[in-house]
Design an enzyme around this catalytic site. Structure first.
Site, PDB file in Angstrom:
ATOM      1  N   HIS A   1      -2.979  -4.124  -4.999  1.00  0.00           N
ATOM      2  CA  HIS A   1      -3.172  -2.805  -5.607  1.00  0.00           C
ATOM      3  C   HIS A   1      -4.064  -2.945  -6.826  1.00  0.00           C
ATOM      4  O   HIS A   1      -4.435  -4.048  -7.209  1.00  0.00           O
ATOM      5  CB  HIS A   1      -1.834  -2.127  -5.920  1.00  0.00           C
ATOM      6  CG  HIS A   1      -1.012  -2.804  -6.977  1.00  0.00           C
ATOM      7  ND1 HIS A   1      -0.458  -4.056  -6.811  1.00  0.00           N
ATOM      8  CD2 HIS A   1      -0.629  -2.395  -8.219  1.00  0.00           C
ATOM      9  CE1 HIS A   1       0.232  -4.380  -7.897  1.00  0.00           C
ATOM     10  NE2 HIS A   1       0.133  -3.395  -8.764  1.00  0.00           N
TER      11      HIS A   1
ATOM     12  N   HIS B   1      -3.851  -2.357 -10.160  1.00  0.00           N
ATOM     13  CA  HIS B   1      -3.492  -2.616 -11.565  1.00  0.00           C
ATOM     14  C   HIS B   1      -4.223  -3.844 -12.111  1.00  0.00           C
ATOM     15  O   HIS B   1      -4.434  -4.818 -11.390  1.00  0.00           O
ATOM     16  CB  HIS B   1      -1.972  -2.783 -11.711  1.00  0.00           C
ATOM     17  CG  HIS B   1      -1.236  -1.470 -11.622  1.00  0.00           C
ATOM     18  ND1 HIS B   1       0.098  -1.371 -11.289  1.00  0.00           N
ATOM     19  CD2 HIS B   1      -1.669  -0.196 -11.834  1.00  0.00           C
ATOM     20  CE1 HIS B   1       0.455  -0.089 -11.295  1.00  0.00           C
ATOM     21  NE2 HIS B   1      -0.588   0.635 -11.620  1.00  0.00           N
TER      22      HIS B   1
ATOM     23  N   ASP C   1      -3.543  -6.327 -13.884  1.00  0.00           N
ATOM     24  CA  ASP C   1      -2.972  -7.675 -13.792  1.00  0.00           C
ATOM     25  C   ASP C   1      -2.934  -8.169 -12.340  1.00  0.00           C
ATOM     26  O   ASP C   1      -2.248  -9.154 -12.031  1.00  0.00           O
ATOM     27  CB  ASP C   1      -1.576  -7.731 -14.441  1.00  0.00           C
ATOM     28  CG  ASP C   1      -0.586  -6.753 -13.834  1.00  0.00           C
ATOM     29  OD1 ASP C   1      -1.020  -5.683 -13.361  1.00  0.00           O
ATOM     30  OD2 ASP C   1       0.619  -7.057 -13.813  1.00  0.00           O
ATOM     31  N   HIS C   2      -3.675  -7.507 -11.465  1.00  0.00           N
ATOM     32  CA  HIS C   2      -3.808  -7.957 -10.067  1.00  0.00           C
ATOM     33  C   HIS C   2      -5.268  -8.099  -9.652  1.00  0.00           C
ATOM     34  O   HIS C   2      -5.568  -8.749  -8.667  1.00  0.00           O
ATOM     35  CB  HIS C   2      -3.075  -6.986  -9.126  1.00  0.00           C
ATOM     36  CG  HIS C   2      -1.601  -6.933  -9.400  1.00  0.00           C
ATOM     37  ND1 HIS C   2      -0.671  -7.572  -8.614  1.00  0.00           N
ATOM     38  CD2 HIS C   2      -0.899  -6.380 -10.427  1.00  0.00           C
ATOM     39  CE1 HIS C   2       0.537  -7.389  -9.135  1.00  0.00           C
ATOM     40  NE2 HIS C   2       0.426  -6.676 -10.235  1.00  0.00           N
TER      41      HIS C   2
ATOM     42  N   HIS D   1       5.012   1.968  -5.705  1.00  0.00           N
ATOM     43  CA  HIS D   1       4.598   1.491  -7.031  1.00  0.00           C
ATOM     44  C   HIS D   1       3.269   2.172  -7.380  1.00  0.00           C
ATOM     45  O   HIS D   1       3.112   2.724  -8.462  1.00  0.00           O
ATOM     46  CB  HIS D   1       4.471  -0.029  -6.989  1.00  0.00           C
ATOM     47  CG  HIS D   1       3.963  -0.645  -8.258  1.00  0.00           C
ATOM     48  ND1 HIS D   1       4.682  -0.640  -9.425  1.00  0.00           N
ATOM     49  CD2 HIS D   1       2.799  -1.285  -8.539  1.00  0.00           C
ATOM     50  CE1 HIS D   1       3.979  -1.262 -10.378  1.00  0.00           C
ATOM     51  NE2 HIS D   1       2.833  -1.653  -9.862  1.00  0.00           N
TER      52      HIS D   1
ATOM     53  N   ASP E   1       3.673  -5.781  -6.295  1.00  0.00           N
ATOM     54  CA  ASP E   1       4.730  -5.194  -7.131  1.00  0.00           C
ATOM     55  C   ASP E   1       5.606  -4.229  -6.334  1.00  0.00           C
ATOM     56  O   ASP E   1       6.040  -3.197  -6.845  1.00  0.00           O
ATOM     57  CB  ASP E   1       4.106  -4.434  -8.319  1.00  0.00           C
ATOM     58  CG  ASP E   1       3.446  -5.367  -9.318  1.00  0.00           C
ATOM     59  OD1 ASP E   1       3.607  -6.593  -9.197  1.00  0.00           O
ATOM     60  OD2 ASP E   1       2.756  -4.867 -10.226  1.00  0.00           O
TER      61      ASP E   1
ATOM     62  N   HIS F   1       5.528 -11.118  -9.978  1.00  0.00           N
ATOM     63  CA  HIS F   1       6.069 -11.281 -11.344  1.00  0.00           C
ATOM     64  C   HIS F   1       7.358 -12.097 -11.351  1.00  0.00           C
ATOM     65  O   HIS F   1       8.128 -12.060 -10.391  1.00  0.00           O
ATOM     66  CB  HIS F   1       6.381  -9.919 -11.975  1.00  0.00           C
ATOM     67  CG  HIS F   1       5.177  -9.116 -12.341  1.00  0.00           C
ATOM     68  ND1 HIS F   1       4.507  -9.263 -13.528  1.00  0.00           N
ATOM     69  CD2 HIS F   1       4.517  -8.147 -11.654  1.00  0.00           C
ATOM     70  CE1 HIS F   1       3.490  -8.417 -13.576  1.00  0.00           C
ATOM     71  NE2 HIS F   1       3.466  -7.722 -12.442  1.00  0.00           N
TER      72      HIS F   1
HETATM   73 ZN   LIG Z   1       1.339  -3.083 -10.584  1.00  0.00          ZN
END
Ligand SMILES: [Zn+2]
Length: 257
Positions: free
Chosen positions: A54, A56, A58-59, A113, A137, A175
């Site tokens: 996805h 975000h 941090d991905h 998410h 996530d 995570h």
């Molecule tokens: Zn995320």
């Protein structure tokens, strides 16, 4: 296919897939470039694919730097994420297949998410292998992702799809939230002896500074409250007898935990 787990940011994991025969690598959700480049360097491999779950930061944070280093790399993401994933070239829909070396992965659409989230599932192909699920996530060890763009019903449907995979499937989530997730789980499912046992094990693993990922789907089904919203004990804790409402209340409680 070898899977190498890398740490990034405060609690993110990046996964590098490596095929020794072809000497190629792929990366799942590269949050940061440095750990990935160092790992690829150690392997002396060629990076051929970036699989994003996805959009975000941090991905996808390292997508552009990795493309610069490996101009031939193919960047995969969900079709609904068009315009949100830097460098995306392949727009995947549910049921699409992706190839890495000699392994074939299946795309599972798991909104909740985010509205565009996908998971990559590599089924076992030889005896001795297990399925490998990269679910970003969506499903976490002992928990699930927050609902940023989706509804409880969507997340329940998404988790349900993942729960139909074989119990032996390894869960590579993005995570390290397991300890806190299980602390929360105990507040809503306290009589669950499997959960109590797992919490003690995870505490010890974290005290040694080790990772709790990958998890295993069969263990999640017994101990993760976000897969146990139909259980009377969990419904009692959320004061509901409806699966989706139970899930929604659990998610709300976890957000404040
Ligand atoms: Zn995320």
């Amino acid at each position: 296919m070898q899977i190498i787990r890398l740490h990034a940011l405060s609690d993110n994991y990046i996964f590098v897939l490596y095929d020794k025969t072809q000497n190629v690598a792929a990366v799942i959700d590269p949050a940061q470039a440095d750990p990935v480049l160092q790992q690829i360097d150690r392997l002396s491999a060629k990076l051929v694919a970036i699989f994003n779950t996805h959009h975000h930061y941090d991905h996808i944070g390292a997508n552009l730097q990795l493309i610069e280093k490996f101009p031939g790399v193919k960047v995969y993401g969900g079709a609904e994420d068009r315009g949100r994933i830097p460098g995306q070239q392949v727009f995947l829909q549910s049921g699409d297949r992706v190839q890495f070396a000699d392994r074939m992965g299946e795309v599972i659409f798991v909104p909740g998410h985010t509205r565009a989230h996908i998971a990559y599932y590599f089924p076992p192909e030889k005896t001795g292998e297990v399925g490998e699920l990269f679910c970003g996530d969506t499903l976490f060890a002992g928990g699930c992702g927050r609902l940023f763009e989706g509804t409880p019903q969507q997340m329940v449907d998404s988790l349900q799809k993942l729960a139909t995979l074989p119990d032996s499937t390894r869960i590579w989530c993005a995570h390290e939230y397991t300890l806190k997730n299980l602390q929360f789980a105990l507040t809503v499912d306290r009589e669950n002896t499997e959960l109590q046992k797992r919490y003690i094990e995870v505490q010890a693993v974290r005290q040694r500074g080790e990772a709790t990922i990958p998890s295993v789907l069969g263990i999640e089904k017994c101990t993760n409250p976000f897969l146990r919203y139909s259980q009377p004990t969990v419904q009692l804790a959320t004061k509901s007898q409806d699966a989706v409402q139970t899930f929604a209340r659990l998610r709300g409680m976890r957000d404040k935990f």
